[in-house]
Design a protein around this motif. Sequence first.
Motif, PDB file in Angstrom:
ATOM      1  N   GLN A 185       0.999  -1.206   0.004  1.00  0.00           N
ATOM      2  CA  GLN A 185       0.002  -0.019  -0.202  1.00  0.00           C
ATOM      3  C   GLN A 185       0.839   1.294  -0.083  1.00  0.00           C
ATOM      4  O   GLN A 185       0.388   2.567  -0.444  1.00  0.00           O
ATOM      5  CB  GLN A 185      -0.972   0.110   1.209  1.00  0.00           C
ATOM      6  CG  GLN A 185      -0.444   0.157   2.661  1.00  0.00           C
ATOM      7  CD  GLN A 185       0.019  -1.275   3.154  1.00  0.00           C
ATOM      8  OE1 GLN A 185       0.204  -2.161   2.365  1.00  0.00           O
ATOM      9  NE2 GLN A 185       0.280  -1.439   4.421  1.00  0.00           N
ATOM     10  N   ARG A 186       2.136   1.058   0.411  1.00  0.00           N
ATOM     11  CA  ARG A 186       2.984   2.190   0.520  1.00  0.00           C
ATOM     12  C   ARG A 186       3.878   2.400  -1.211  1.00  0.00           C
ATOM     13  O   ARG A 186       4.561   3.242  -1.245  1.00  0.00           O
ATOM     14  CB  ARG A 186       3.945   2.320   1.516  1.00  0.00           C
ATOM     15  CG  ARG A 186       3.384   2.311   3.079  1.00  0.00           C
ATOM     16  CD  ARG A 186       4.265   1.581   4.028  1.00  0.00           C
ATOM     17  NE  ARG A 186       4.829   0.469   3.618  1.00  0.00           N
ATOM     18  CZ  ARG A 186       5.504  -0.336   4.215  1.00  0.00           C
ATOM     19  NH1 ARG A 186       6.366   0.290   5.413  1.00  0.00           N
ATOM     20  NH2 ARG A 186       5.925  -1.658   4.214  1.00  0.00           N
ATOM     21  N   HIS A 224       5.672  -0.011  -2.099  1.00  0.00           N
ATOM     22  CA  HIS A 224       7.177  -0.424  -2.073  1.00  0.00           C
ATOM     23  C   HIS A 224       7.154  -1.899  -2.843  1.00  0.00           C
ATOM     24  O   HIS A 224       5.994  -2.534  -2.564  1.00  0.00           O
ATOM     25  CB  HIS A 224       7.311  -0.844  -0.525  1.00  0.00           C
ATOM     26  CG  HIS A 224       7.749   0.691   0.219  1.00  0.00           C
ATOM     27  ND1 HIS A 224       8.035   0.687   1.550  1.00  0.00           N
ATOM     28  CD2 HIS A 224       7.443   1.726   0.140  1.00  0.00           C
ATOM     29  CE1 HIS A 224       8.203   1.726   2.116  1.00  0.00           C
ATOM     30  NE2 HIS A 224       7.879   2.547   0.853  1.00  0.00           N
TER      31      HIS A 224
END
Length: 251
Positions: free
Chosen positions: A94-95, A97
């Motif tokens: 969700q980031r 990454h």
Amino acid sequence: MKLKIIRIILFALILTITLSILAFALPDEATGIVTNIVDGCTIDVSELGRVQLADIECPAIDTAEGIQARDFTAQWLLDRKIFLDLDNRTGSDQRAHWIAVIYIANSDGSVNTSKNFNRMLLDAGNACILDSSDNEFTPGRWWGGFIPSHICIKSNQQSGIEDSVSSSSIFQLQNTPPNTAPSSKTSLEKAPSPGSSSSGGKFVGSRKSNKYHYASCQWAKKIKPENEIWFSGSQDARNHCYVPCKVCNPP
């Protein structure tokens, strides 16, 4: 004629299944140079961006253990070429990454599949398994199908995260051969308390690092007494897969 068609169909099915399996287990889906260490489990890779090591959790960076994990990762990865097995289910979290298992390159630039860095962090006691069902990876396979008893495992639950083993029991040298069951006990004896006449050690290392130092080294003084490992000489340290500190430069 019908038999020939059936054989062709079966061959096509087997080939499709084989390729699908390989697509989920390639250690060289991406490659790049590590340009920055965010924390022990998070790095920046050229041409790719930010990468989160799959299915492991490192201590918070604002703790002594977190700094130690970050330094361990920097020692092995910073400015080095790596190969990445990217998660083919979610790609990124969700980031944004990338989720991946990291492999270190050989001196000739080829992938070294025995140097699974996710596993190396765990074997060195600098991380715990935090297995996610959302990705393609299964940590037990990093040791040939099972998780050794010395590895720290955390449960990922809404109620909180709990250690299944204490952090003091998770040390293991990062150079354990692949697919070999590590011992539940460290192969190195616990160092005597500082100042003890029974130590007899010339150089000191940490159970959570791969460097050895002169006792007077600034980094040696930061090692917690319970993590100290004393060596009779440089060869003794090297025999245990330790390398010289670049600050105090022991032989």
